[in-house]
Scaffold this motif. Structure first.
Motif: not given
Ligand code: ADP
Ligand code: 5GP
Length: 190
Positions: A9-11, A15, A17-18, A102, A124, A170, A180
């Motif tokens: 998961f990246t962003a 954004s 993601k966590t 993450d 994300v 998101n 997700a």
């Protein structure tokens, strides 16, 4: 060596993601979070060493680079290093679980090349830069300097959206959780 699947998961920071990753981990006990190493300061009340990150000094981090302990690492913000530990991924796979990352965009690209078809890389996306600033401020974790570094970097990070397997917008959080979960389940069932 056992090998499970990997979810990246990246962003841009802020954004969500966590938030999404934590939801997935709570829902699915077959997933395990790859705890990164980081040299940034721990967020006092909300973060724990060995759960959110392995908080290391810069010397400890440099030693791990020398020992070739990382799959990837980045100086994400000036003076703050973050990295994915090889033995962390192996720990999760040895437990018979799939690993969830993450990470920021450059690290995410490296992880995707490293794991190839075993990995699903999810970008994300926040609906707008205004909303990103609002979320980062609302989180209440950043100084003025760190906030501006994060927003500055976000412009570049947003431009890399098409480098990943799928985009998850998101906007409404409950809908994002559902999307997700579906992405994860579909990839596991492939
Ligand atoms: P990241 O891990 O990408 O830096 P976080 O998960 O910490 O982002 O989310 C940043 C802030 O935005 C948090 O305060 C979180 O509660 C909030 N947030 C996350 N998703 C949404 C959403 N869909 N709508 C509104 N606020 C959100
Ligand atoms: P934060 O300081 O908000 O926890 O994280 C800052 C950024 O670093 C986030 O985008 C986060 O995903 C990313 N990050 C966390 N761990 C790693 C890692 O191991 N490698 C890389 N490349 N980025 C990471």
């Amino acid at each position: 060596m056992t090998q499970g699947k990997a979810f990246i998961f990246t962003a841009p920071s802020g954004s969500g993601k966590t938030t999404i990753v934590k939801h997935l981990l709570a829902k699915n006990s077959n997933l395990g979070f790859s705890i990164s190493a980081s040299t940034r300061d721990k967020r006092g009340r909300t973060e724990t060493h060995g759960k959110d990150y392995y908080f290391l000094s810069k010397d400890e981090f440099r030693q791990k680079i020398e020992d070739d302990a990382f799959i990837e690492w980045e100086e994400v913000y000036t003076g703050n290093y973050y990295g994915t530990l090889k033995e962390e991924v192996q720990r999760i796979w040895d437990e018979g679980r799939h690993v969830v990352f993450d990470v920021e965009v450059k690290g995410a690209q490296k992880l995707k090349s490293y794991f190839g078809e075993h990995a699903l890389a999810v970008f994300v996306k926040v609906p707008s830069m205004e909303e990103l600033a609002k979320r980062l401020k609302g989180r209440g974790t950043e100084s003025a300097d760190s906030l501006s570094q994060r927003l500055y970097r976000a412009e570049f990070e947003m431009s890399l959206e098409n480098k990943f397997d799928v985009t998850l917008v998101n906007e409404n959080l409950d809908e994002s959780f559902e999307k997700a979960e579906k992405l994860v389940n579909d990839f596991l069932n492939q």
